[in-house]
Design an enzyme around this catalytic site. Structure first.
Site, short mmCIF file in Angstrom:
data_model
loop_
_atom_site.label_atom_id
_atom_site.label_comp_id
_atom_site.label_asym_id
_atom_site.label_seq_id
_atom_site.Cartn_x
_atom_site.Cartn_y
_atom_site.Cartn_z
N GLY A 76 0.83 -1.21 0.00
CA GLY A 76 0.00 0.00 0.00
C GLY A 76 0.85 1.25 0.00
O GLY A 76 0.96 1.93 1.03
N TYR A 77 1.46 1.55 -1.13
CA TYR A 77 2.26 2.77 -1.27
C TYR A 77 1.47 3.84 -2.02
O TYR A 77 1.17 4.89 -1.50
CB TYR A 77 3.55 2.47 -2.07
CG TYR A 77 4.75 2.00 -1.27
CD1 TYR A 77 4.63 1.26 -0.12
CD2 TYR A 77 6.05 2.28 -1.72
CE1 TYR A 77 5.74 0.82 0.58
CE2 TYR A 77 7.17 1.84 -1.03
CZ TYR A 77 7.02 1.11 0.11
OH TYR A 77 8.13 0.69 0.79
N GLU A 106 12.84 -3.98 -4.75
CA GLU A 106 11.78 -4.25 -5.72
C GLU A 106 12.32 -4.11 -7.15
O GLU A 106 12.06 -4.94 -8.00
CB GLU A 106 10.62 -3.28 -5.48
CG GLU A 106 9.47 -3.42 -6.48
CD GLU A 106 8.33 -2.42 -6.23
OE1 GLU A 106 8.38 -1.69 -5.23
OE2 GLU A 106 7.41 -2.40 -7.06
N SER A 137 7.96 4.72 -12.22
CA SER A 137 7.96 4.74 -13.69
C SER A 137 9.40 4.92 -14.21
O SER A 137 10.29 5.37 -13.50
CB SER A 137 7.08 5.88 -14.19
OG SER A 137 7.76 7.11 -14.02
N ASN A 138 9.58 4.54 -15.49
CA ASN A 138 10.94 4.61 -16.05
C ASN A 138 11.46 6.04 -16.14
O ASN A 138 12.66 6.28 -16.04
CB ASN A 138 10.96 3.92 -17.42
CG ASN A 138 10.95 2.41 -17.24
OD1 ASN A 138 10.59 1.90 -16.17
ND2 ASN A 138 11.34 1.68 -18.27
N GLU A 139 10.54 7.01 -16.31
CA GLU A 139 11.00 8.41 -16.33
C GLU A 139 11.60 8.77 -14.97
O GLU A 139 12.64 9.42 -14.88
CB GLU A 139 9.82 9.36 -16.63
CG GLU A 139 9.30 9.30 -18.06
CD GLU A 139 8.43 8.08 -18.32
OE1 GLU A 139 7.95 7.45 -17.36
OE2 GLU A 139 8.22 7.74 -19.50
C1 LIG Z 1 -0.07 -2.83 -12.91
C2 LIG Z 1 0.37 -1.94 -11.79
C3 LIG Z 1 0.57 -2.49 -10.53
C4 LIG Z 1 0.92 -1.66 -9.47
N1 LIG Z 1 1.02 -2.21 -8.22
C5 LIG Z 1 1.21 -1.42 -7.17
C6 LIG Z 1 1.17 -1.95 -5.84
O1 LIG Z 1 0.98 -3.14 -5.63
N2 LIG Z 1 1.31 -1.09 -4.80
C7 LIG Z 1 1.54 0.25 -4.98
O2 LIG Z 1 1.68 0.96 -4.00
N3 LIG Z 1 1.58 0.79 -6.23
C8 LIG Z 1 1.41 -0.01 -7.31
N4 LIG Z 1 1.43 0.52 -8.58
C9 LIG Z 1 1.53 1.98 -8.73
C10 LIG Z 1 2.80 2.45 -9.40
O3 LIG Z 1 3.88 2.42 -8.51
C11 LIG Z 1 2.50 3.87 -9.93
O4 LIG Z 1 1.56 3.73 -10.97
C12 LIG Z 1 3.73 4.55 -10.44
O5 LIG Z 1 4.59 4.89 -9.39
C13 LIG Z 1 3.38 5.85 -11.24
O6 LIG Z 1 2.56 6.68 -10.50
P1 LIG Z 1 1.18 7.25 -11.09
O7 LIG Z 1 0.42 6.09 -11.66
O8 LIG Z 1 0.53 8.05 -10.02
O9 LIG Z 1 1.58 8.17 -12.32
P2 LIG Z 1 2.06 9.70 -12.23
O10 LIG Z 1 3.03 9.85 -11.11
O11 LIG Z 1 0.86 10.56 -12.25
O12 LIG Z 1 2.86 9.84 -13.58
C14 LIG Z 1 2.22 10.03 -14.84
C15 LIG Z 1 3.30 10.17 -15.91
O13 LIG Z 1 4.12 11.32 -15.64
C16 LIG Z 1 5.50 10.95 -15.55
N5 LIG Z 1 6.16 11.74 -14.50
C17 LIG Z 1 5.68 12.00 -13.27
N6 LIG Z 1 6.55 12.75 -12.56
C18 LIG Z 1 7.63 12.96 -13.38
C19 LIG Z 1 8.88 13.65 -13.23
N7 LIG Z 1 9.21 14.25 -12.09
N8 LIG Z 1 9.75 13.63 -14.26
C20 LIG Z 1 9.44 13.00 -15.44
N9 LIG Z 1 8.26 12.33 -15.63
C21 LIG Z 1 7.39 12.32 -14.63
C22 LIG Z 1 5.47 9.48 -15.18
O14 LIG Z 1 6.63 8.82 -15.59
C23 LIG Z 1 4.25 8.97 -15.94
O15 LIG Z 1 4.60 8.72 -17.28
C24 LIG Z 1 1.12 -0.28 -9.68
C25 LIG Z 1 0.95 0.27 -10.96
C26 LIG Z 1 0.59 -0.55 -12.01
C27 LIG Z 1 0.39 0.07 -13.37
#
Ligand SMILES: Cc1cc2nc3c(=O)[nH]c(=O)nc-3n(C[C@H](O)[C@H](O)[C@H](O)COP(=O)(O)OP(=O)(O)OC[C@H]3O[C@@H](n4cnc5c(N)ncnc54)[C@H](O)[C@@H]3O)c2cc1C
Length: 397
Positions: free
Chosen positions: A127-128, A244, A382-384
């Protein structure tokens, strides 16, 4: 780290092969190859076999239940399990919260939680992330307010993988709303059966129920469930993310994936020749193989560092980026190879569908797997964001 296998390593490799051949659950054979959705029971059946053998946590220190294998033995293990197409193990206990607990937990916490992770009796979720707090995780708003020897937790988590099966979850919560973002966060272990927790499914592009929303309303959590100090949870959070990311690279599985694509390309025709003879397709496979070999050596360097006592550092971001991109390219090549046979399955035939499958078996999961694998460049940070980490922590920009 030496990659020439010693006679002892070769004997170990044989031991592993024999063990898998004799003990890998019959009902799981071929399931992953065909891309079938795996149930909780599927995940647990292999987990329990390994737990019984004492091989469930090769990365853990021996004193907590690790195997004591050398880096080469760990490499052999991941190669052999991928070669035999063994299903992956759920990472939430073994690769995430387990290392946090044995590193930061009290002796009582270690005694209480580690055995259930090893045996597979306790299923964990992470739950992050929250709506609006994914990349910018430190902005999370789920709050925990102290009430005697309990915290009262309120908030919403999202994307919580496999929370529908979870017995326990590890949560990041805000315990000091006035502190600077990272400094007001604590790391709590929460029993998912606690009153006030609601888990709601999110159905993914591939048609699967893998992720969820988790709502917490006045959930009472004993203070003794907090790992490490109050407001110092960010230290555990970062430590866990580095673990992770290393596991996410999936090199051995991608090596097997390339072999699968080659097999398909030998069967599928491009005009009157097998697709594998097409120079453009062949070049794509060769490029992928070269990138995977480079990634493998980077992973081996990181593994060697870990066995020399260095924890995974910012270089795990590199493994995450390249590993996840390779996984995606593999699914793209598979979809390209199966061509129009992939089209009817773009959302997968779900449970209860009785339409007769069209085309070869290997085509049925190509499209759902392609869509599902879009996640790999998003989850685990995310990879970014990983590129930002490399820029700052590795390149000093
Ligand atoms: C299938 C799946 C399983 C997951 N499982 C878990 C889980 O079990 N527990 C949990 O806690 N989380 C989980 N996650 C969440 C995951 O960690 C987040 O989706 C991820 O960290 C991205 O956050 P966000 O979705 O809020 O996107 P956002 O943070 O809103 O980002 C949207 C876009 O903007 C880009 N971006 C954002 N900030 C920047 C920056 N500073 N510089 C450049 N680019 C940027 C991102 O790369 C992305 O392309 C899961 C996600 C998926 C898709």
């Amino acid at each position: 780290m030496h990659l020439d296998f010693s006679p002892e390593d070769l004997a170990f490799q044989q031991e592993v092969r024999t063990f898998i051949a004799e003990n890998y659950p019959a009902e799981l054979r071929g399931k992953q190859d065909e891309g079938d959705e795996l149930s909780k029971e599927d995940f647990l059946s292999w987990h329990k076999v390994l737990a019984k053998k004492g091989w469930i946590a090769p990365a853990w220190p021996v004193e907590y239940g690790g195997t004591g294998w050398t880096a080469t033995q760990k490499y052999i293990w991941s190669e052999e399990t991928a070669r035999a197409d063994c299903i992956r193990l759920m990472p939430f206990g073994l690769s995430m919260v387990g290392p946090v607990i044995y590193t930061f937990g009290t002796p009582e916490q270690k005694a209480k939680y580690l055995p259930g992770i090893l045996s597979g009796d306790v299923w964990w979720c992470q739950g992050y992330s929250e709506p609006g707090s994914g990349s910018d995780l430190a902005s999370l708003r789920t709050k925990a307010v102290r009430d005697g020897d309990h915290y009262v937790v309120n908030g919403q988590k999202t994307w919580t993988t496999m929370a529908q099966h979870a017995d326990w979850g590890f949560f990041l919560v805000r315990t000091d709303p006035d502190a600077k973002q990272q400094e007001g966060i604590s790391f709590l272990l929460i029993d998912m059966k606690s009153p006030g927790i609601t888990v709601r499914p999110i159905i993914t592009l591939g048609g699967e129920h893998e992720v969820n929303e988790v709502w917490l309303e006045d959930v009472r959590v004993p203070v003794e469930n907090r790992i490490y100090e109050e407001n110092k949870g960010w230290t555990c959070a970062k430590f866990l993310l580095a673990h992770e990311r290393t596991g996410i690279a999936g090199v051995a599985a991608s090596k097997r994936g390339i072999e699968k694509v080659k097999t398909i390309a030998r069967t599928e025709l491009d005009g009157d020749q097998p697709l594998i003879a097409n120079a453009f397709f062949k070049r794509k496979i060769a490029e992928l193989e070269m990138d995977l070999t480079a990634l493998e050596f980077t992973e081996l360097r990181s593994l060697a560092g870990e066995s020399a006592g260095k924890g995974p550092g910012p270089e795990s971001s590199l493994l995450k980026i390249k590993g996840s991109e390779i996984q995606q390219r593999l699914t793209e090549l598979t979809l390209e190879a199966v061509g129009h046979y992939g089209a009817p399955y773009f959302r997968g035939f779900g449970e209860g569908d009785n339409a007769h499958p069209i085309g070869p078996d290997y085509a049925h999961r190509a499209a759902p797997t392609y869509f599902n694998t879009r996640k790999t460049t998003i989850y685990g940070g995310s990879n970014e964001i990983q590129r930002n980490i490399i820029a700052k922590m590795v390149l000093g920009l």
